[in-house]
Design an enzyme around this catalytic site. Structure first.
Site, short mmCIF file in Angstrom:
data_model
loop_
_atom_site.label_atom_id
_atom_site.label_comp_id
_atom_site.label_asym_id
_atom_site.label_seq_id
_atom_site.Cartn_x
_atom_site.Cartn_y
_atom_site.Cartn_z
N LYS A 109 -8.04 2.39 -2.90
CA LYS A 109 -8.39 2.24 -1.48
C LYS A 109 -9.07 3.53 -1.02
O LYS A 109 -8.43 4.57 -0.87
CB LYS A 109 -7.11 1.98 -0.67
CG LYS A 109 -7.32 1.69 0.80
CD LYS A 109 -7.72 0.25 1.02
CE LYS A 109 -7.74 -0.08 2.51
NZ LYS A 109 -6.40 -0.08 3.12
N GLU B 141 -14.65 -5.76 2.04
CA GLU B 141 -13.94 -5.81 3.32
C GLU B 141 -14.90 -5.97 4.50
O GLU B 141 -15.94 -5.31 4.58
CB GLU B 141 -13.13 -4.52 3.50
CG GLU B 141 -12.33 -4.47 4.78
CD GLU B 141 -11.54 -3.18 4.89
OE1 GLU B 141 -10.51 -3.08 4.20
OE2 GLU B 141 -11.95 -2.28 5.65
N GLU C 60 0.81 -1.22 0.00
CA GLU C 60 0.00 0.00 0.00
C GLU C 60 0.84 1.27 0.00
O GLU C 60 1.77 1.42 0.79
CB GLU C 60 -0.92 0.00 1.22
CG GLU C 60 -1.96 1.08 1.19
CD GLU C 60 -3.14 0.74 2.08
OE1 GLU C 60 -4.10 0.15 1.55
OE2 GLU C 60 -3.09 1.03 3.28
N GLU D 194 -5.77 -8.08 6.34
CA GLU D 194 -5.45 -6.66 6.30
C GLU D 194 -5.21 -6.11 7.70
O GLU D 194 -5.88 -6.50 8.65
CB GLU D 194 -6.60 -5.87 5.67
CG GLU D 194 -7.05 -6.34 4.32
CD GLU D 194 -8.28 -5.59 3.84
OE1 GLU D 194 -8.97 -6.10 2.96
OE2 GLU D 194 -8.57 -4.49 4.38
N SER D 195 -4.27 -5.19 7.81
CA SER D 195 -3.98 -4.42 9.03
C SER D 195 -3.29 -5.26 10.10
O SER D 195 -3.48 -6.48 10.19
CB SER D 195 -5.24 -3.80 9.63
OG SER D 195 -5.81 -2.86 8.75
N ASN E 264 -10.31 -7.19 7.76
CA ASN E 264 -9.55 -6.11 8.39
C ASN E 264 -9.40 -6.42 9.88
O ASN E 264 -10.39 -6.51 10.60
CB ASN E 264 -10.26 -4.78 8.18
CG ASN E 264 -9.34 -3.60 8.43
OD1 ASN E 264 -8.39 -3.69 9.20
ND2 ASN E 264 -9.63 -2.48 7.78
N LYS F 298 0.78 4.77 1.10
CA LYS F 298 -0.02 5.38 2.17
C LYS F 298 0.81 6.44 2.89
O LYS F 298 1.83 6.14 3.49
CB LYS F 298 -0.42 4.26 3.15
CG LYS F 298 -1.24 4.67 4.34
CD LYS F 298 -1.56 3.42 5.17
CE LYS F 298 -2.47 3.70 6.34
NZ LYS F 298 -2.80 2.47 7.08
#
Length: 271
Positions: free
Chosen positions: A121, A170, A58, A224-225, A191, A60
């Site tokens: 995103k 998501e 990503e 994710e995350s 997530n 970001k």
């Protein structure tokens, strides 16, 4: 009590209304026939048997919970670093206010890397954003179950498909997993960050996958995350995900792409 997600969505509605007035949907749609078809997102991130974990890296700059992550922000250079180091796809934050992103970053990265699938995103709350993503060169859009109802999840996913894109749906809770299952989504991102409190729990991926009965033929799962290093990535691989989406930990490296091989289980990362 209002949560940050509610604040983001309220802002996004106002922002999209403003953009639509400046650039009507008819103008966006008129351009689409001139835009090349994007590379396939799903095929790029699907993990074959015995294959290493795929990484969606990503681009970001900032987040509501961490503030500015990277002061010397060079989206195209970082995306090129990701591609050179084996990223299967690249996620580009395009929300302006809360993540300091911009759709122009995606356009510039698409121009520099035409063969790499790009995920837009953002917080999709209007079909306009799906058309907008396609015009900018995205291969996939993000649909968040905590923001959309079942009918919107279906409609926006079908719109994306009709425009030649995929949709990553998501979920971040067991309740949302039921909604996603009912919507028929096949590319599911889990997530590990609660979007209302921003607390993280890496085991959330496993809980949601078990609830959905994963692994499932024809489905793609993405963790994710809260994935900080190779150890976290290895845990996600054990859960059976096809890919992981990683932003902050890569963006904090001197050379962002250098951390990708280790996340895939291929070699040590470098600073």
């Amino acid at each position: 009590m209002a949560h940050i997600l509610d604040e983001i969505v309220a802002y996004k509605r106002e922002f999209v209304d403003h953009v639509v007035r400046q650039h009507p949907l008819a103008d966006i749609r008129a351009k689409l026939s001139e835009i090349p078809q994007p590379p396939r997102f799903a095929e790029a991130i699907r993990r074959g048997e015995g294959k290493p974990l795929n990484v969606i890296a990503e681009v970001k700059k900032a987040s509501p919970s961490k503030g500015v992550i990277r002061e010397d922000f060079e989206p195209v250079r970082f995306a090129e670093s990701y591609a050179e180091n084996g990223a299967s796809a690249i996620s580009v934050l395009t929300d302006e206010k809360f993540f300091q992103g911009n759709l122009d970053y995606l356009r510039a990265i698409r121009k520099a890397l035409p063969e790499v699938p790009l995920l837009r995103k953002d917080f999709t709350i209007n079909e306009y954003q799906v058309y907008e993503a396609r015009e900018a060169g995205a291969a996939a859009v993000l649909l968040i179950a905590g923001v959309l109802d079942k009918y919107q999840l279906v409609d926006y996913r079908e719109l994306a498909r009709n425009l030649g894109m995929d949709a990553l749906t998501e979920v971040h809770s067991e309740k949302e997993a039921d909604l996603v299952a009912e919507s028929g989504a096949k590319i599911i991102g889990i997530n590990n960050r609660n979007l209302k409190t921003f607390e993280v729990d890496i085991a959330q991926t496993q809980r949601v996958m078990q609830l959905l009965g994963a692994p499932l033929p024809g489905y793609i799962f993405i963790g994710e995350s809260a994935i900080k290093d190779a150890d976290d990535a290895a845990i996600m691989a054990e859960y059976g995900v096809d890919a992981i989406l990683v932003g902050e930990s890569l963006m904090r490296l001197k050379e962002p792409g250098s951390g990708i091989p280790a996340l895939r289980g291929l070699e040590d990362s470098g600073e």
